[in-house]
Write an enzyme that holds these catalytic residues in place. Structure first.
Site, PDB file in Angstrom:
ATOM      1  N   ASN A 186       0.752  -1.041  -0.114  1.00 32.05           N
ATOM      2  CA  ASN A 186      -0.006  -0.020  -0.150  1.00 32.05           C
ATOM      3  C   ASN A 186       0.953   1.256  -0.053  1.00 32.05           C
ATOM      4  O   ASN A 186       0.363   2.314  -0.640  1.00 32.05           O
ATOM      5  CB  ASN A 186      -1.038   0.037   1.092  1.00 32.05           C
TER       6      ASN A 186
ATOM      7  N   GLN B 251      -4.785  -4.268  -1.983  1.00 31.85           N
ATOM      8  CA  GLN B 251      -4.596  -3.150  -2.882  1.00 31.85           C
ATOM      9  C   GLN B 251      -4.675  -3.415  -4.385  1.00 31.85           C
ATOM     10  O   GLN B 251      -4.663  -2.719  -5.207  1.00 31.85           O
ATOM     11  CB  GLN B 251      -2.882  -2.763  -2.682  1.00 31.85           C
TER      12      GLN B 251
ATOM     13  N   SER C  28     -10.988  -6.030   0.154  1.00 36.44           N
ATOM     14  CA  SER C  28     -11.631  -5.097   1.010  1.00 36.44           C
ATOM     15  C   SER C  28     -12.364  -4.084   0.166  1.00 36.44           C
ATOM     16  O   SER C  28     -11.786  -3.722  -0.843  1.00 36.44           O
ATOM     17  CB  SER C  28     -10.814  -4.240   1.995  1.00 36.44           C
TER      18      SER C  28
ATOM     19  N   THR D  95     -25.264 -12.134  11.735  1.00 39.23           N
ATOM     20  CA  THR D  95     -26.209 -11.687  10.567  1.00 39.23           C
ATOM     21  C   THR D  95     -25.310 -10.973   9.664  1.00 39.23           C
ATOM     22  O   THR D  95     -24.787  -9.802   9.897  1.00 39.23           O
ATOM     23  CB  THR D  95     -27.155 -10.995  11.167  1.00 39.23           C
TER      24      THR D  95
ATOM     25  N   CYS E 199      -2.588   5.010   8.272  1.00 42.67           N
ATOM     26  CA  CYS E 199      -2.720   4.363   9.726  1.00 42.67           C
ATOM     27  C   CYS E 199      -1.680   4.639  10.525  1.00 42.67           C
ATOM     28  O   CYS E 199      -2.037   5.138  11.920  1.00 42.67           O
ATOM     29  CB  CYS E 199      -2.820   2.864   9.813  1.00 42.67           C
TER      30      CYS E 199
HETATM   31  C1  LIG Z   1      -6.706  -1.172   3.490  1.00 50.19           C
HETATM   32  C2  LIG Z   1      -5.901  -2.294   3.663  1.00 50.19           C
HETATM   33  C3  LIG Z   1      -6.117  -3.334   4.580  1.00 50.19           C
HETATM   34  C4  LIG Z   1      -7.361  -2.968   5.514  1.00 50.19           C
HETATM   35  O1  LIG Z   1      -8.497  -3.145   5.134  1.00 50.19           O
HETATM   36  P1  LIG Z   1      -9.915  -2.716   5.955  1.00 50.19           P
HETATM   37  O2  LIG Z   1     -10.867  -2.955   5.014  1.00 50.19           O
HETATM   38  O3  LIG Z   1      -9.611  -1.149   5.769  1.00 50.19           O
HETATM   39  O4  LIG Z   1      -9.919  -3.228   7.215  1.00 50.19           O
HETATM   40  C5  LIG Z   1      -5.374  -4.486   4.649  1.00 50.19           C
HETATM   41  N1  LIG Z   1      -4.385  -4.500   3.967  1.00 50.19           N
HETATM   42  C6  LIG Z   1      -3.828  -3.876   2.849  1.00 50.19           C
HETATM   43  C7  LIG Z   1      -2.769  -3.864   1.896  1.00 50.19           C
HETATM   44  C8  LIG Z   1      -4.803  -2.479   3.010  1.00 50.19           C
HETATM   45  O5  LIG Z   1      -4.216  -1.534   1.947  1.00 50.19           O
END
Ligand SMILES: *Cc1c(COP(=O)(O)O)cnc(C)c1O
Length: 394
Positions: A155, A183, A203, A241, A328
């Site tokens: 990322n 990513q 995600s 759920t 983060c």
């Molecule tokens: C954003 C991200 C995550 C976390 O995903 P969330 O849905 O925000 O918990 C995990 N790994 C990578 C490489 C990310 O960029």
């Protein structure tokens, strides 16, 4: 194209807006189609049908079976479930895990926790470009290895790992292989067969779907220990759920991403290349991450003599949303673990800038950044080298 509030949004690695067409598909499941998918009556069956369709759409995008897909509460949860789930199910086989030094905290912190519980974890180093060497993975595998977990794309620096080559090694050695593909979700091939992966995390909010929805692929036959206990949802692998509107949105967003992957990747790579070429004109500027094996929308740099935080604040005043280090960890004083792992000194790492392009990005946005970034960098450098009359005493 600026967002409605005027922002030029160049932080798509942090999150993306939900696509209006995706939102449209989600809306009925908040209101008239609110049924619990476990209920037997029509309202429940409607939700169950929507969940089944979502499993099928995601399976189609990943080249797997619908039963191999588990929806979670986000990418972090998918990573946690994959790693803890395999580690505890494989405990009898061995207690060794292999990962890299540049993983997302969702993976790293999970590995740290497992170390405290008695697992042994190997954190493989990466090259200056951010690549893990497949030969190093092979060399690290022992009879005790229960899991290899390596991210598809980093990322912070955008480097794409040779996942298929590493997966082939893991398969030959019969070691389960997980990849955090969060990513990669919107822009790269996700076929789990060609990637040779047993588990893969995604995600939704990283590819124009809603936040709080993750996807975990688990190859049939790979045993995982559920980490969330309760009802029998997701075939007993993730209780609770189901978030039906979110899951519908995630599946829709992934389907869109797949349909436009080739054209959008090419469009963004061209814009990104112009941005990179322009920023590298700044004196001392260097690209971080691999020059070619990188995500098409990802530009990241070190700009010596500049504080990343000050740079972001100055860009924000112009309406440009960017990032430095990982989102983060911004606010923390420590340089990011990724920038340290690729060999940057603490002071070099402080000058990190990440610009990640997306749907809204246009030629005009790139022009605007290339026009406004250089004077900001010059001003910040002048400030940081100006002798301070207060401390110089005299
Ligand atoms: C954003 C991200 C995550 C976390 O995903 P969330 O849905 O925000 O918990 C995990 N790994 C990578 C490489 C990310 O960029």
């Amino acid at each position: 194209m600026p967002l409605p509030d005027g922002t030029i949004y160049l932080d798509h690695a942090a999150t993306t807006p939900t696509d209006p067409a995706v939102l449209e598909r989600m809306l009925p499941y908040f209101s008239e189609r609110f049924g619990n998918a476990s209920s037997v009556y029509r309202l429940g069956r409607q939700s169950l049908d929507a969940l089944d369709a979502a499993h099928e759409a995601v399976a189609d995008a990943l080249g797997c079976r619908p039963t191999e897909i588990i929806f979670t509460g986000g990418g972090s949860e998918a990573d946690n479930l994959a790693i803890k789930g395999i580690a505890s199910a494989q405990r009898r086989r061995g207690n060794h895990i292999i990962t890299s030094a540049i993983e997302h905290h969702a993976v790293l912190h999970t590995c740290h926790q497992l170390e405290r519980e008695g697992y042994r974890v190997t954190y493989l180093p990466v090259s200056a470009d951010g690549l893990v060497d497949p030969a190093a993975v092979e060399a690290a595998i022992t009879d005790e290895t229960a899991l290899v977990t390596l991210m598809y794309v980093n990322n912070e620096i955008g480097t794409i790992q040779p996942i298929a080559a590493i997966g082939a090694i893991c398969h030959a050695r019969r070691v389960p292989f997980h990849t955090d593909a969060v990513q990669a979700g919107g822009l790269l091939d996700l076929d789990v067969r060609t990637l040779h992966v047993d588990l893969l995390s995604l995600s939704s909010h990283k590819f124009y779907g809603p936040k709080g929805v993750g996807i975990l692929y688990v190859r049939q036959g790979a045993r995982i220990q559920p980490q969330m206990l309760g009802g029998s949802q997701e075939r007993n692998r993730r209780a609770g759920t189901e978030n039906v509107p979110g899951i519908v949105g995630a599946a829709e967003a992934l389907t869109h991403a797949r349909a436009e992957r080739a054209s959008e990747s090419a469009r963004l790579a061209a814009l990104r290349d112009r941005l990179v070429a322009g920023i590298l004109q700044l004196s001392g500027a260097r690209l971080t991450g691999h020059p070619s094996q990188r995500l098409p929308n990802h530009a990241s740099f070190v700009l010596p003599g500049v504080e990343g935080e000050s740079l972001l604040l100055n860009l924000d005043l112009l309406g440009i949303a960017a990032s430095s280090g990982s989102a983060c960890s911004s606010g923390a004083v420590e340089p990011s673990h990724v920038l340290t792992a690729i060999g940057l000194s603490a002071s070099e790492a402080r000058g990190h800038l990440r610009l990640t392009l997306g749907h809204s990005t246009t030629e005009d946005d790139v022009t605007f950044v290339l026009e406004h970034l250089p004077p900001i960098v010059e001003r910040l450098r002048a400030l940081s080298t100006r002798p301070t009359s207060i401390t110089s005493g005299a």
